[in-house]
Design an enzyme around this catalytic site. Sequence first.
Site, PDB file in Angstrom:
ATOM      1  CG  HIS A 165      -9.950  -5.360   0.386  1.00 26.45           C
ATOM      2  ND1 HIS A 165     -10.282  -6.712   1.060  1.00 26.45           N
ATOM      3  CD2 HIS A 165      -8.708  -5.206   0.455  1.00 26.45           C
ATOM      4  CE1 HIS A 165      -9.006  -7.211   1.627  1.00 26.45           C
ATOM      5  NE2 HIS A 165      -8.058  -6.409   1.183  1.00 26.45           N
TER       6      HIS A 165
ATOM      7  CG  ASP B  22     -12.755  -8.508   1.175  1.00 26.94           C
ATOM      8  OD1 ASP B  22     -12.633  -7.851   0.379  1.00 26.94           O
ATOM      9  OD2 ASP B  22     -12.535  -8.733   2.163  1.00 26.94           O
TER      10      ASP B  22
ATOM     11  CG  ASN C 206      -0.874  -6.745  -1.846  1.00 24.50           C
ATOM     12  OD1 ASN C 206      -1.271  -7.059  -2.943  1.00 24.50           O
ATOM     13  ND2 ASN C 206      -1.457  -6.828  -0.672  1.00 24.50           N
TER      14      ASN C 206
ATOM     15  CD  GLU D 186      -2.862  -1.599   2.390  1.00 30.29           C
ATOM     16  OE1 GLU D 186      -2.676  -0.634   3.260  1.00 30.29           O
ATOM     17  OE2 GLU D 186      -3.568  -2.425   2.331  1.00 30.29           O
TER      18      GLU D 186
ATOM     19  CD  GLU E 253      -4.649  -7.871   1.056  1.00 28.30           C
ATOM     20  OE1 GLU E 253      -5.555  -7.030   1.406  1.00 28.30           O
ATOM     21  OE2 GLU E 253      -3.549  -7.711   1.056  1.00 28.30           O
TER      22      GLU E 253
HETATM   23  O1  9MR Z   1      -7.289  -8.888   7.689  1.00 27.75           O
HETATM   24  C1  9MR Z   1      -6.488  -8.004   8.359  1.00 27.75           C
HETATM   25  C2  9MR Z   1      -7.443  -7.609   9.621  1.00 27.75           C
HETATM   26  O2  9MR Z   1      -7.562  -8.812  10.468  1.00 27.75           O
HETATM   27  C3  9MR Z   1      -6.561  -6.388  10.340  1.00 27.75           C
HETATM   28  O3  9MR Z   1      -7.355  -5.951  11.367  1.00 27.75           O
HETATM   29  C4  9MR Z   1      -6.463  -5.616   9.450  1.00 27.75           C
HETATM   30  C5  9MR Z   1      -5.500  -4.216   9.856  1.00 27.75           C
HETATM   31  O4  9MR Z   1      -5.249  -3.287   9.085  1.00 27.75           O
HETATM   32  O5  9MR Z   1      -5.535  -6.215   8.270  1.00 27.75           O
HETATM   33  C6  9MR Z   1      -6.227  -6.761   7.538  1.00 27.75           C
HETATM   34  O6  9MR Z   1      -5.578  -7.122   6.421  1.00 27.75           O
HETATM   35  C7  9MR Z   1      -5.476  -5.999   5.500  1.00 27.75           C
HETATM   36  C8  9MR Z   1      -4.157  -6.628   4.694  1.00 27.75           C
HETATM   37  O7  9MR Z   1      -2.812  -7.069   5.648  1.00 27.75           O
HETATM   38  C9  9MR Z   1      -3.629  -5.577   3.635  1.00 27.75           C
HETATM   39  N1  9MR Z   1      -4.621  -5.099   2.688  1.00 27.75           N
HETATM   40  C10 9MR Z   1      -5.866  -4.632   3.647  1.00 27.75           C
HETATM   41  C11 9MR Z   1      -6.260  -5.558   4.346  1.00 27.75           C
HETATM   42  C12 9MR Z   1      -7.696  -5.243   5.220  1.00 27.75           C
HETATM   43  O8  9MR Z   1      -7.577  -4.445   6.023  1.00 27.75           O
END
Ligand code: 9MR
Length: 455
Positions: free
Chosen positions: A242, A272, A206, A165, A270
């Site tokens: 997402h 969803d 990513n 990011e 990722e």
């Molecule tokens: O799925 C992850 C969640 O359990 C955490 O609380 C969160 C914190 O930011 O991160 C989520 O995963 C993220 C991923 O590492 C990077 N892209 C966005 C995802 C969703 O927030």
Amino acid sequence: MRTSRSLRARLTALVTGAATAAAAALLTLGAAPAQAAGTPLRDLAAAKGKVMGTAVTGSKLTGTYGEIASREFNALTPGNAMKWGSVEPTRGNFDWAEADRIVTFAEAHGQQLRGHTLVWHSQNPSWLTNGSWTSAELGQLMKDHIALEVGRYKGRLATWDVVNEPFNEDGTYRQTLWYNGLGADYIAQALTAARAADPSAKLYINDYNVEGVNAKSTALYNLVKSLKERGVPIDGVGLQAHLILGQVPSTMQQNIQRFADLGVDVAITELDIRMQLPADSAKLTRQAADYKAVMNACLAVSRCVGVTVWGFTDSDSWIPDTFPGQGAATPYDENYAPKPAYHAIAEALGGTTTPPPTGACTATYSVTSQWNTGFTGQVRIACSGAALSSWKVGWTFGAGQRITQAWNAGCTQSGAAVTCSNASYNGTVPDGGSVTFGFNGSWSGSNPVPTVSLG
Ligand code: 9MR
């Protein structure tokens, strides 16, 4: 090696064509397999040379969750376990337990691993974010972290999300610990350190909201182009995906193709697709079409290596916590029943699953845990395009099992025959909704899953 199939066996009784509660209540039809007809997604994906992955939580990799994770996916990404804040919560003190558990699980099940993630602005330990570092110190911390973590799993992870990011929505660099301390070159430095630590791992950048052609994805494109020109090691880009129901970018395939044309791989990392709750059959149908569109965009480009979903079950999704009122974003519901999105993924991968007919209520029996002589089971009654105002399910145990206790239903057993009816408070199953009841039982010798009928 695959885990035992005993826990995952589940049968579904279909009340076909039951458009009304009255019709559904009268019918008791034979069972049909819920998903046994379908080849697991991982086998369909492998036949196409693609990855079908899921993010996982290490502590959950047992029972039904572990069964599905191993049966359906040929790649795993630790959802949180490899983030800096997870592995080094205080400086110099490491906790690799969950990360190691996922790696061991994946290796035991012949699954690829995607390391996630090394250099990010979020989920860093507080000692790191609260410290005041010179540029030289920060650069060293970053490189040491990469050397340590990538080195620990050297040769065992197929891929690393090295930088996560890095961009703002307008395509400018995000002002992070790393950017502010090291300038944009932190990205090249991180990639170079990762390559040195594991020359065989594919190295990715990513990001999210880079699925279609837009300012942010164009900034990522320009970065990758310049890294390639400079000879910095970069193997791929991860498009997180997402997404919001009904909003798959129309330029997704074109965007994937332009990265591929730069000479890098692309992965959907990722995926969803969230919706406003409650889910109903129309939204789930739309979601299935959206999942298929994403699959097809990837499948159309040979350098798109595959798709990873960000959790396979709604019970393990980050969406409800982050977007209150939204959810139902993954291919399985929170009781592990495959949703239309699951069938859409299978179809996109060339499978021939038979999704439940629309206008049906189904009853699904599963064993959720089992020990020496006892077990816990559940039956889930779900409706899509139909509804119930009361329900009764029945089955005949095939190996002498006996119900010892039930909850959320009234159950009686006579010989091998069990009948369970709704409690006073859960007879209604709305369109798009479900009701689950549970029970404990005894068994000896074997504990086969019975055929359940819903009447
Ligand atoms: O799925 C992850 C969640 O359990 C955490 O609380 C969160 C914190 O930011 O991160 C989520 O995963 C993220 C991923 O590492 C990077 N892209 C966005 C995802 C969703 O927030």
